[in-house]
Motif scaffolding. Structure first.
Motif, PDB file in Angstrom:
ATOM      1  N   VAL A 225      50.945  72.386  82.577  1.00 48.41           N
ATOM      2  CA  VAL A 225      51.888  72.362  83.713  1.00 48.41           C
ATOM      3  C   VAL A 225      52.597  73.704  83.798  1.00 48.41           C
ATOM      4  N   VAL A 226      52.989  74.211  82.637  1.00 53.99           N
ATOM      5  CA  VAL A 226      53.678  75.508  82.611  1.00 53.99           C
ATOM      6  C   VAL A 226      52.795  76.558  83.274  1.00 53.99           C
ATOM      7  N   LYS A 227      51.510  76.558  82.892  1.00 56.86           N
ATOM      8  CA  LYS A 227      50.581  77.547  83.437  1.00 56.86           C
ATOM      9  C   LYS A 227      50.380  77.339  84.937  1.00 56.86           C
ATOM     10  N   ALA A 228      50.215  76.053  85.304  1.00 55.47           N
ATOM     11  CA  ALA A 228      49.940  75.763  86.714  1.00 55.47           C
ATOM     12  C   ALA A 228      51.054  76.279  87.613  1.00 55.47           C
ATOM     13  N   PHE A 229      52.272  76.230  87.116  1.00 61.62           N
ATOM     14  CA  PHE A 229      53.397  76.664  87.937  1.00 61.62           C
ATOM     15  C   PHE A 229      53.858  78.079  87.581  1.00 61.62           C
ATOM     16  N   ALA A 230      53.059  78.734  86.755  1.00 60.38           N
ATOM     17  CA  ALA A 230      53.362  80.106  86.314  1.00 60.38           C
ATOM     18  C   ALA A 230      54.809  80.218  85.837  1.00 60.38           C
ATOM     19  N   ARG A 231      55.215  79.249  85.006  1.00 54.49           N
ATOM     20  CA  ARG A 231      56.601  79.203  84.550  1.00 54.49           C
ATOM     21  C   ARG A 231      56.751  79.706  83.116  1.00 54.49           C
ATOM     22  N   GLU A 232      55.789  80.499  82.662  1.00 55.03           N
ATOM     23  CA  GLU A 232      55.852  80.964  81.275  1.00 55.03           C
ATOM     24  C   GLU A 232      57.149  81.711  80.991  1.00 55.03           C
ATOM     25  N   ALA A 233      57.489  82.622  81.904  1.00 55.34           N
ATOM     26  CA  ALA A 233      58.692  83.435  81.669  1.00 55.34           C
ATOM     27  C   ALA A 233      59.917  82.546  81.579  1.00 55.34           C
ATOM     28  N   TYR A 234      59.961  81.558  82.480  1.00 51.28           N
ATOM     29  CA  TYR A 234      61.099  80.630  82.497  1.00 51.28           C
ATOM     30  C   TYR A 234      61.182  79.850  81.187  1.00 51.28           C
TER      31      TYR A 234
END
Ligand code: GTP
Ligand code: MG
Length: 596
Positions: A225-234
């Motif tokens: 999910v993190v990857k799908a929403f490109a939320r790694e930095a967050y």
């Protein structure tokens, strides 16, 4: 998330620890006695040094003694060496004992906790976060081990050293002893103040650690999910904050001691000064021999060090206190759903009759009931289909059959026996369940299918895979049934996972098969194959199938239509079509769509 109430435990933390030392208690007491003996032996070096000084170095007859009684000199010297070696041996044995007992306690409690966690009910799992539970069986438990291995040992060491030396001081010269020891109560008072300040810090520290672990666990397992929403930095930033928070709290906790440390240190440092001043006066007045002076000054550390150590011990004690509370919470937790005391054994297959009698249900942490007055009966071997819009309560309903939850009102019966009257293992062994969110283990496909019954052979595994229309894609895999699937089934498509989960449910040859949206991700053609196979299983079985597709529900003996936790329509396909209600509309909608 429900907030847990402060739990009262049947035992104090120390009693609990003692209970878990069962089988090793004698050894542990020997270890503690060893610590005391070791500390008594600490006296020997200063004692013999004092004697040697008095007899051979500074006494009036020193020179004469040296010449005429050198045998005594060597005698004292050898005794000193013997006791030093003995001390070494004891301390070695002691270390082994503390380590051994602490590891035993760790092993035992960890297994016990794991067992407890395994046996908990669904409510428990929705109350505790995985990261928090992991913290309890790792970090918290390690604080408990540390208590057995180090803290208790330090307490005994400090008190026995302090006590023994204090007694010896009084024996040598009570005035001198008194002037040295008179300041020690201040240390206890300071430590008491310190304890009150540091205790809440450890509770806070432990929460921060659990918080950080929870973030880590959730983000690692939910990384797709993190990857799908490109939320790694967050996510990295979120973890960084939790990590910083933990580090800050850690620092704050250490700072607490730093506030008290100068006072304790000053008092400890005062000792040699008092020794020099008072001892000097006594020496001049002849109230103290030079030998006693040497013995006093050789042991002054044995009074000062325990004082210094006290802060450390209290700190560790509070860490143990915060951690053990968390461990004991799981240790003493009891699942609400468990075997009734008078539950009789039902080892045989069920006929498969299922009956709901005016069942209502509300989640413990929910505000409103999610099922209202549900009544229906399924005869042995029949197929019942449950339909209804999302959130209407289908999963909640089927969860009552294996007693994952208890109805708030009414009764669920199997073969005319209330489910509460079965032993959980007898009940659940007879039920094959494919849940809505498929969870596979990181194991081979064969291992996953045979999970519920590891005695079945590959041939049977293949048969169940055929029933669930999974054999084709499995045999196309390079390693077939030996293919290892990743954590939670990574590497397989949604429909493939569903079919393996169906094969797993079938492989226990259940007398009741429950499928919760199990074919939602497979294509129509494959689904038809599965439905056909389910009709021709080589064992008798009542089927409860939650599905949205008319093609699945059409052939059912009975169809339940649910809305907002109530059964609004019930009957077979023809009956419900004639009714021209929700089901009829659904059929129109789906067949209409199919034509497009
Ligand atoms: P779909 O699977 O989406 O088709 O829905 P469903 O019919 O299976 O609904 P389900 O039985 O899962 O949920 C019924 C209601 O119960 C919903 O309003 C959910 O929000 C609620 N619910 C489900 N699980 C829980 C839970 O563990 N705790 C609480 N408090 N509510 C829950
Ligand atoms: Mg559901």
């Amino acid at each position: 998330m429900k907030v847990k109430k402060e739990t009262l435990f049947p035992k104090t933390k120390i009693q609990w620890l003692w209970e878990n030392m069962k089988g090793r208690r004698v050894l542990y007491v020997i270890g503690m006695l060893g610590t005391v003996v070791y500390n008594i032996l600490q006296l020997t070096v200063p004692y013999y040094s004092g004697r040697i000084v008095d007899l051979f170095l500074s006494g009036a007859d020193a020179w004469k003694n040296m010449r005429t009684n050198s045998g005594l000199f060597y005698h004292l010297l050898i005794l000193m060496i013997v006791f030093t070696v003995l001390r070494g041996v004891i301390v070695y044995g002691d270390c082994m004992i503390y380590e051994h007992v602490s590891q035993t306690v760790l092993y035992r409690v960890r297994n016990f906790l794991y067992d407890k966690i395994q046996r908990q009910d669904m409510t428990f799992y929705s109350t505790y976060r995985t990261g928090d539970l992991m913290t309890r069986v790792t970090g918290d438990l390690d604080a408990v081990r540390h208590m057995v291995a180090w803290v208790i040992r330090m307490v005994i060491e400090s008190f026995s050293l302090f006590g023994v030396v204090a007694i010896y001081f009084f024996y040598m010269n009570w005035k001198m002893a008194l002037s040295l020891l008179i300041i020690s109560p201040f240390v206890f008072f300071i430590i008491y103040l310190f304890k009150n300040k540091v205790a809440p810090m450890h509770a806070k520290l432990r929460e921060k650690l659990a918080q950080m672990n929870t973030y880590a666990q959730e983000n690692i397992s939910g990384n797709r999910v993190v990857k799908a929403f490109a939320r790694e930095a967050y996510e990295i930033e979120k973890f960084d904050r939790a990590n910083k928070d933990y580090a800050e709290t850690n620092k704050e906790t250490s700072m607490v001691w730093l506030k008290f440390f100068p006072y304790v240190e000053s008092i400890a440092n005062l000792m040699p000064v008092v020794m020099l001043a008072v001892g000097g006066v006594f020496l001049i007045r002849g109230e103290l021999t030079m030998g006693d002076y040497v013995a006093f000054s050789g042991l002054i550390w044995a009074i000062a060090n325990p004082m210094r150590q006290m802060g450390n011990i209290m700190n560790e004690f509070q860490r143990f206190s915060a951690a053990s509370k968390k461990v004991m919470e799981i240790y003493y937790s009891e699942p609400q759903i468990k075997d009734a005391l008078d539950a009789a054994a039902h080892p045989n297959r069920f006929d498969g009759k299922i009956e709901f009698r005016e069942v209502s249900f509300q989640y413990e942490d929910g505000d409103l009931p999610v099922l209202h007055d549900i009544s229906f009966t399924v005869k042995p071997g029949e197929t019942i289909a449950i339909m209804g819009e999302t959130g209407c309560g289908k999963t909640s309903l089927i969860n009552l059959i294996p007693r994952f939850y208890e109805p708030t009102k009414g009764e669920v019966r199997i073969d005319d026996i209330p489910v509460q009257n079965f032993r959980l293992s007898d009940l659940r062994k007879q039920i094959g369940l494919a849940t809505q969110d498929v969870l596979l283990y990181s194991d081979t496909i064969e291992g996953n299918i045979a999970y519920g019954d590891s005695s079945i052979d590959l041939e049977e595994v293949e048969k169940f895979a055929k029933y669930s229309a999974a054999s084709d894609f499995i045999s196309k895999m390079p390693e077939g049934y030996d293919t290892v699937v990743g954590e939670r089934g990574a590497g397989l498509s949604g429909g493939q996972k569903q079919r393996i989960s169906l094969a797993r449910a079938l492989a226990v040859r259940p007398s009741i098969l429950i499928l919760d949206d199990t074919t939602s991700a497979v294509d129509m053609e494959t689904e038809k194959q599965i439905q056909e196979a389910l009709r021709h299983l080589d064992f008798s079985c009542t089927k409860v199938i939650i599905a949205q597709r008319i093609s699945t529900t059409m052939m059912a003996d009975k169809i339940l239509v649910m809305q907002h936790g109530r059964i609004t329509e019930m009957g077979n396909h023809e009956e419900l079509m004639a009714k021209k209600g929700y089901y009829y509309e659904l059929v129109q909608l789906q067949t209409g769509e199919d034509l497009v």
